[in-house]
Scaffold this active site. Sequence first.
Site, PDB file in Angstrom:
ATOM      1  N   ASP A  98       0.843  -1.191   0.000  1.00 28.13           N
ATOM      2  CA  ASP A  98       0.000   0.000   0.000  1.00 28.13           C
ATOM      3  C   ASP A  98       0.876   1.237   0.000  1.00 28.13           C
ATOM      4  O   ASP A  98       1.005   1.949   0.992  1.00 28.13           O
ATOM      5  CB  ASP A  98      -0.971  -0.011   1.175  1.00 28.13           C
ATOM      6  CG  ASP A  98      -2.188   0.844   0.874  1.00 28.13           C
ATOM      7  OD1 ASP A  98      -2.207   1.470  -0.214  1.00 28.13           O
ATOM      8  OD2 ASP A  98      -3.109   0.897   1.692  1.00 28.13           O
ATOM      9  N   HIS A 122      -8.067   8.132   5.950  1.00 28.39           N
ATOM     10  CA  HIS A 122      -6.946   7.181   5.937  1.00 28.39           C
ATOM     11  C   HIS A 122      -7.105   6.255   4.735  1.00 28.39           C
ATOM     12  O   HIS A 122      -8.012   5.428   4.700  1.00 28.39           O
ATOM     13  CB  HIS A 122      -6.945   6.354   7.231  1.00 28.39           C
ATOM     14  CG  HIS A 122      -5.869   5.305   7.287  1.00 28.39           C
ATOM     15  ND1 HIS A 122      -6.050   4.081   7.855  1.00 28.39           N
ATOM     16  CD2 HIS A 122      -4.605   5.319   6.834  1.00 28.39           C
ATOM     17  CE1 HIS A 122      -4.939   3.371   7.758  1.00 28.39           C
ATOM     18  NE2 HIS A 122      -4.048   4.099   7.130  1.00 28.39           N
ATOM     19  N   HIS A 180       2.534   7.211   5.119  1.00 27.80           N
ATOM     20  CA  HIS A 180       3.339   6.422   6.053  1.00 27.80           C
ATOM     21  C   HIS A 180       3.896   5.105   5.485  1.00 27.80           C
ATOM     22  O   HIS A 180       4.425   4.295   6.247  1.00 27.80           O
ATOM     23  CB  HIS A 180       2.632   6.244   7.407  1.00 27.80           C
ATOM     24  CG  HIS A 180       1.206   5.784   7.335  1.00 27.80           C
ATOM     25  ND1 HIS A 180       0.201   6.367   8.062  1.00 27.80           N
ATOM     26  CD2 HIS A 180       0.639   4.801   6.638  1.00 27.80           C
ATOM     27  CE1 HIS A 180      -0.937   5.747   7.814  1.00 27.80           C
ATOM     28  NE2 HIS A 180      -0.696   4.789   6.958  1.00 27.80           N
ATOM     29  N   SER A 195      -8.143   3.698  16.436  1.00 23.49           N
ATOM     30  CA  SER A 195      -9.177   2.764  16.019  1.00 23.49           C
ATOM     31  C   SER A 195     -10.520   3.480  16.109  1.00 23.49           C
ATOM     32  O   SER A 195     -10.618   4.584  16.628  1.00 23.49           O
ATOM     33  CB  SER A 195      -9.161   1.535  16.920  1.00 23.49           C
ATOM     34  OG  SER A 195      -9.514   1.932  18.222  1.00 23.49           O
ATOM     35  N   HIS A 226       2.701   5.642  13.476  1.00 20.56           N
ATOM     36  CA  HIS A 226       1.661   5.956  12.488  1.00 20.56           C
ATOM     37  C   HIS A 226       0.255   5.586  12.956  1.00 20.56           C
ATOM     38  O   HIS A 226      -0.714   5.992  12.347  1.00 20.56           O
ATOM     39  CB  HIS A 226       1.971   5.292  11.151  1.00 20.56           C
ATOM     40  CG  HIS A 226       1.484   3.873  11.020  1.00 20.56           C
ATOM     41  ND1 HIS A 226       1.792   2.881  11.927  1.00 20.56           N
ATOM     42  CD2 HIS A 226       0.707   3.289  10.088  1.00 20.56           C
ATOM     43  CE1 HIS A 226       1.224   1.760  11.543  1.00 20.56           C
ATOM     44  NE2 HIS A 226       0.567   1.964  10.441  1.00 20.56           N
ATOM     45  N   ALA A 245      -2.207   2.971  16.036  1.00 21.01           N
ATOM     46  CA  ALA A 245      -2.215   2.218  17.284  1.00 21.01           C
ATOM     47  C   ALA A 245      -1.449   0.907  17.111  1.00 21.01           C
ATOM     48  O   ALA A 245      -0.744   0.458  18.006  1.00 21.01           O
ATOM     49  CB  ALA A 245      -3.649   1.925  17.702  1.00 21.01           C
TER      50      ALA A 245
END
Lengths: 147, 476
Positions: free
Chosen positions: B95, B234, B324, B375, B399, B401
């Site tokens: 990704d 995100h 990230h 989350s 980046h 949890a």
Amino acid sequence: MVDGKESPHRGRWEHFPHAADVGVRGYGPTEAEAFEQAALAMMAVITDLDTVEPRESVRIHCEAPNDELLFADWLNALVYEMAAGRMLFRRFRVRIDGTRLDAQAWGEPVDISRHRPAVEVKGATYTALRVARDGSGEWLAQTVVDV
Amino acid sequence: MDLNLFTRRSEYEWEIPPHGAMRVPAIIYASEGLIREMDQKVYEQSVNVATLPGIVKAAYAMPDAHWGYGFPIGGVAAFDPDEGGVVSAGGVGFDISCGVRCLHTGLTRADLLPVQKELADMLYDRIPAGMGSTGAIRLDDREMEAMLTGGARWAVERGWGVPADLERIEERGQMQGARPGNVSAQAKRRQRDEMGTLGSGNHYLEVQEVTSIHDEAIAGAFGLERGRIVVMIHCGSRGLGHQVGTDYLKRMAIAAPDHRITLPDRELACAPINSGIGQEYLGAMRAAINCALANRQILTDLVRKVFAEILPRAELALVYDVSHNTCKAEAHRVDGGERRLFVHRKGATRAFGPGHPDLPEPLRAAGQPVLIGGSMGTGSYVLAGTAGSEERSFSSACHGAGRAMSRHQALRTWGGRQVIDELAGRGILIRSPSARGVAEEAPGAYKDVSAVVDAADHAGLARKVARLEPLVCIKG
């Protein structure tokens, strides 16, 4: 052409845990059948296999220098067909000849309301990648898929 | 993990001294609690990264590190091209340029609550999310090439945003050095219908409230105030990036012996930066970064249109946009001298400190915003790069949890409906095409994001600025 419905798979599949993603593992009496089972395991990461009808098929061809890269290539070819063709698959026929793989995969276009896909597989990784035959002659093919 | 495996260099810094084929040490930044709970695979994967040619100083792992592919998720490593340094397709992962974008709205909780449900429903209706969804934009070959070269700048030129947005995106919205010709036809085919889609897995779009401020001065510079509403997106480079990762992982794995590289793990497939395939990959990866930046820009436009209909007073300006999963050429001071290094961040956020020339003027004194997605049920954070993070981690921080539990285990623990109802009871509206997908992403399946952020703050990787809590979550 072989009808997907008339070629019941031999072998079995399972998932194994990875911290962020999912491992897919197929077992079969031949290497090709272990590859077919692992493909079923990958599809089951995405949706309930019973909701997918084997109504149409695509042909897949892969080449790689060894069994393990060939296996990852096979799963990645399915990932590509799913993404580019908006398809889900539930039946497979694989033939392996040395470093070449020829296959047919049966399925249908994604219907979001019926298939309720839980995740999209981004790709088959080389993590926990293994293709091997155990003492009893059964084949295993496994890797982690990135979701 | 067993603490005896490490030399504790400070309260939050754990070193694995070089042994075996390691060229440099590996360093994990974490609290004692986090490192005890951390997966043993983080140790093995950090050790493996430390064996790669041309690695500089150390292989680093951030406080949210967990078992990844080749690199740990939360891994950072810099390579010097003049010392045989490598670029790793496995290290960047599938990704490419997955990241987080945060938008102001100018609204308060009181403005939002009366229309919270209407907003959730319309966002879910307009934002294509989940497997099998498609965007409204179709790219022909010429536009595909323009998008892969232009990134968010291309999207703004096509009307999906305003020029001011670009200042608040890494690389000012356009990654230089992209080579669309190095991206396979398959990768482009996968992207044809996927512009402006969210994807699935851990990708989401949330409407959040700023619930606490930890550094008033920096929060002020970022425009964040307690009680204000923001939007957090995100997602990444979608099918195109996934296919670029797949294509080059295989090619680099096969070519490794030709470059006399011994891979401790095939997933670390890499090639010298100064090699044909290394350069080819960099051009393709940068094109994929542009794809991700364009995608988040188009999603921003969709969000703005929804707010314009429901809450026309809202003004959705960017706080910042971070990626990230990348490898970027950056200048870093090492042992007193400046060197141009290729920094891999796999599940790690760039965190340039105050004064860095790449930061836009309004942010330069404060440091780079570091956007940490949490989350669904807990929260997210905004941090800021520190002056010391260059020395500690090539200006990198955590980046997210990080998962504490596999998807498998999450499914055995929770039902999707149960998670949605529990969160609704706490005022958080979830919209998703898949109840199972929601269960796999249940808040309890993640580590405590506060513990991760506190460790990053205490270790000096980034400074904690603000906490955000969700009110609406569109889950792919």
